[in-house]
Design an enzyme around this catalytic site. Structure first.
Site, PDB file in Angstrom:
ATOM      1  N   ASP A   8     -18.041 -24.119  10.142  1.00 36.00           N
ATOM      2  CA  ASP A   8     -19.269 -24.701  10.692  1.00 36.00           C
ATOM      3  C   ASP A   8     -18.868 -25.361  12.013  1.00 36.00           C
ATOM      4  OD1 ASP A   8     -21.776 -26.277  10.875  1.00 36.00           O
ATOM      5  OD2 ASP A   8     -20.513 -27.934  10.215  1.00 36.00           O
ATOM      6  N   ASP A  10     -21.085 -28.186  14.219  1.00 38.46           N
ATOM      7  CA  ASP A  10     -21.462 -29.603  14.394  1.00 38.46           C
ATOM      8  C   ASP A  10     -21.055 -30.442  13.191  1.00 38.46           C
ATOM      9  OD1 ASP A  10     -24.223 -28.236  16.012  1.00 38.46           O
ATOM     10  OD2 ASP A  10     -22.772 -29.518  17.005  1.00 38.46           O
ATOM     11  N   GLY A  50     -31.401 -26.970  13.038  1.00 37.15           N
ATOM     12  CA  GLY A  50     -31.985 -26.263  14.184  1.00 37.15           C
ATOM     13  C   GLY A  50     -32.786 -27.231  15.035  1.00 37.15           C
ATOM     14  N   LYS A  52     -34.959 -26.773  17.483  1.00 38.83           N
ATOM     15  CA  LYS A  52     -36.394 -26.466  17.661  1.00 38.83           C
ATOM     16  C   LYS A  52     -37.174 -26.828  16.396  1.00 38.83           C
ATOM     17  CE  LYS A  52     -35.584 -22.124  18.883  1.00 38.83           C
ATOM     18  NZ  LYS A  52     -34.114 -22.190  19.059  1.00 38.83           N
ATOM     19  N   GLU A  53     -36.597 -26.462  15.264  1.00 39.04           N
ATOM     20  CA  GLU A  53     -37.240 -26.774  13.981  1.00 39.04           C
ATOM     21  C   GLU A  53     -37.330 -28.289  13.792  1.00 39.04           C
ATOM     22  OE1 GLU A  53     -34.802 -24.745  14.568  1.00 39.04           O
ATOM     23  OE2 GLU A  53     -35.348 -22.761  13.810  1.00 39.04           O
ATOM     24  N   HIS A  78     -36.640 -27.565  24.137  1.00 33.78           N
ATOM     25  CA  HIS A  78     -35.311 -27.397  23.529  1.00 33.78           C
ATOM     26  C   HIS A  78     -34.319 -26.772  24.512  1.00 33.78           C
ATOM     27  CE1 HIS A  78     -32.234 -25.622  20.783  1.00 33.78           C
ATOM     28  NE2 HIS A  78     -32.292 -26.859  20.337  1.00 33.78           N
ATOM     29  N   SER A 121     -27.113 -23.810  18.792  1.00 32.12           N
ATOM     30  CA  SER A 121     -27.310 -22.723  19.765  1.00 32.12           C
ATOM     31  C   SER A 121     -25.973 -22.222  20.291  1.00 32.12           C
ATOM     32  CB  SER A 121     -28.158 -23.249  20.936  1.00 32.12           C
ATOM     33  OG  SER A 121     -29.312 -23.878  20.436  1.00 32.12           O
ATOM     34  N   ASP A 179     -19.470 -29.678   6.822  1.00 27.39           N
ATOM     35  CA  ASP A 179     -19.514 -31.160   6.807  1.00 27.39           C
ATOM     36  C   ASP A 179     -20.741 -31.716   6.109  1.00 27.39           C
ATOM     37  OD1 ASP A 179     -21.467 -32.481   9.379  1.00 27.39           O
ATOM     38  OD2 ASP A 179     -21.280 -30.319   9.023  1.00 27.39           O
TER      39      ASP A 179
END
Ligand code: XBP
Ligand code: MG
Length: 251
Positions: A8, A10, A50, A52-53, A78, A121, A179
Site C-alpha cells: 500500500d 499512503d 479516494g 474524489k469520493e 481534486h 492517484s 496500514d
C-alpha cells in the site's frame, strides 16, 4: 521462492495523510472555498478512500457552505489538490517509514517481484518515489495498481485482484503490506495474507485477521514493536522473516 510484496502507499510507505490534508486545505483556500479539514475531521473522512469520493462524501454528509456547485466540479477540485500534493511531496514533505527502503532493496537484490496497490492517484505515487528514492516506478515495481484503475476502491478487493491479475500471481504467492482497516479488508478480501504497520490516523483501527501487526518494518538499530500476530520473536520485517511468517503463521 520469496513472496511477492504488494505495498500500500499512503500510511505504509510514508506518513503522507497529513500532506494530503494540507493539500486539500491549501486548495480550498486558493479557490476561496470556506472549508477546512482539521485533524479529527480528516480522521473521520479517511473512512472514505479516494480523494474524489472523500470530497463528495464531505459535501453530502456535512452540507458545507458553497458545497453544491463544487459537487459538480469535484474532479476539477481534486485535480488542483493533486497538483498541490505533488508540489509538497517534491519539496520533501514526506519521508519513507522505517524499513521501507531496506525491504524494497532486499526484494530488488533477490529478484523478488514488487508491486503497489493504492487508492491514491498515480501522480502522487510517482511524486513520492521520485522524491524519496529518486526512482521511477517502473525501476522498482512489476506493476502499480492505483486510484481510478478500479471503480470500487478499498475496502473493496478490486485493486488487489487487479494487481494479482497483472502479475499472473495467485494470492498465496504474495503478501500485502498495509496500514489501515480499509487496506486490510481489501487485501484479505482478495485472499492475501496481510502485514500491518499502523499509521498516525489508523492506530485505533481493527486489524483482526492480519498475519502480523508491527509498529513499523524495523531497522537493524531500531527494532519494531510487536503488536499482534506473527513476528513476536523478530525485530525486523525482512524477506526472510515474512516468508517464515507466511509459512508458520507466527514469528
Ligand atoms: C489512501 C487514500 C487516498 C489518499 C488521498 O490511499 O485513501 O485517497 O488519502 O489520495 P492508500 P487521493 O492508503 O490506499 O495508499 O486524493 O489521490 O485519493
Ligand atoms: Mg494506506
Amino acid at each position: 521462492m520469496p513472496p511477492i510484496l504488494i505495498f500500500d502507499v499512503d500510511g505504509t510507505i510514508a506518513e503522507t495523510e497529513e500532506v494530503h490534508r494540507r493539500a486539500f486545505n491549501d486548495t480550498f483556500a486558493a479557490q476561496g472555498i470556506p472549508w477546512r479539514w482539521d485533524g479529527p475531521l480528516y480522521g473521520e473522512l479517511l473512512a472514505v478512500t479516494g480523494g474524489k469520493e472523500r470530497l463528495r462524501h464531505y459535501i453530502d454528509a456535512h452540507d458545507p457552505p458553497t458545497g453544491r456547485d463544487w459537487r459538480a466540479r469535484v474532479n476539477e477540485l481534486h485535480a488542483l489538490k493533486t497538483r498541490r500534493y505533488c508540489d509538497l511531496i517534491d519539496a520533501g514533505a514526506a519521508a519513507l517509514r522505517p524499513g521501507v527502503r531496506r525491504l524494497i532493496g532486499e526484494a530488488l537484490s533477490r529478484g523478488a517481484p514488487l508491486a503497489l496497490a493504492t487508492t491514491t492517484s498515480l501522480d502522487n505515487v510517482e511524486a513520492l518515489f521520485r522524491s524519496a528514492l529518486g526512482a521511477k516506478l517502473g525501476d522498482l515495481f512489476a506493476f502499480v495498481g492505483a486510484g481510478d484503475m478500479v471503480s470500487a476502491k478499498k475496502p473493496a478487493p478490486d485493486i488487489y485482484r487487479l494487481v494479482l491479475g497483472e502479475l499472473g500471481a495467485a494470492p498465496e504467492a504474495a503478501v500485502a503490506l498495509e496500514d489501515s482497516y480499509n487496506g486490510l479488508a481489501a487485501a484479505t478480501g482478495a485472499g492475501l495474507k496481510t502485514i500491518i504497520t499502523p499509521s498516525t490516523y489508523t492506530a485505533a483501527d481493527d486489524f483482526s485477521g492480519a498475519l502480523a501487526v508491527i509498529s513499523d518494518f524495523g531497522e537493524p538499530d531500531a527494532p519494531y514493536r510487536h503488536l499482534a500476530g506473527a513476528g513476536g520473536d523478530d525485530t525486523m520485517a525482512s524477506l526472510e522473516t515474512i516468508e517464515r511468517w507466511t509459512r508458520t503463521g507466527r514469528g
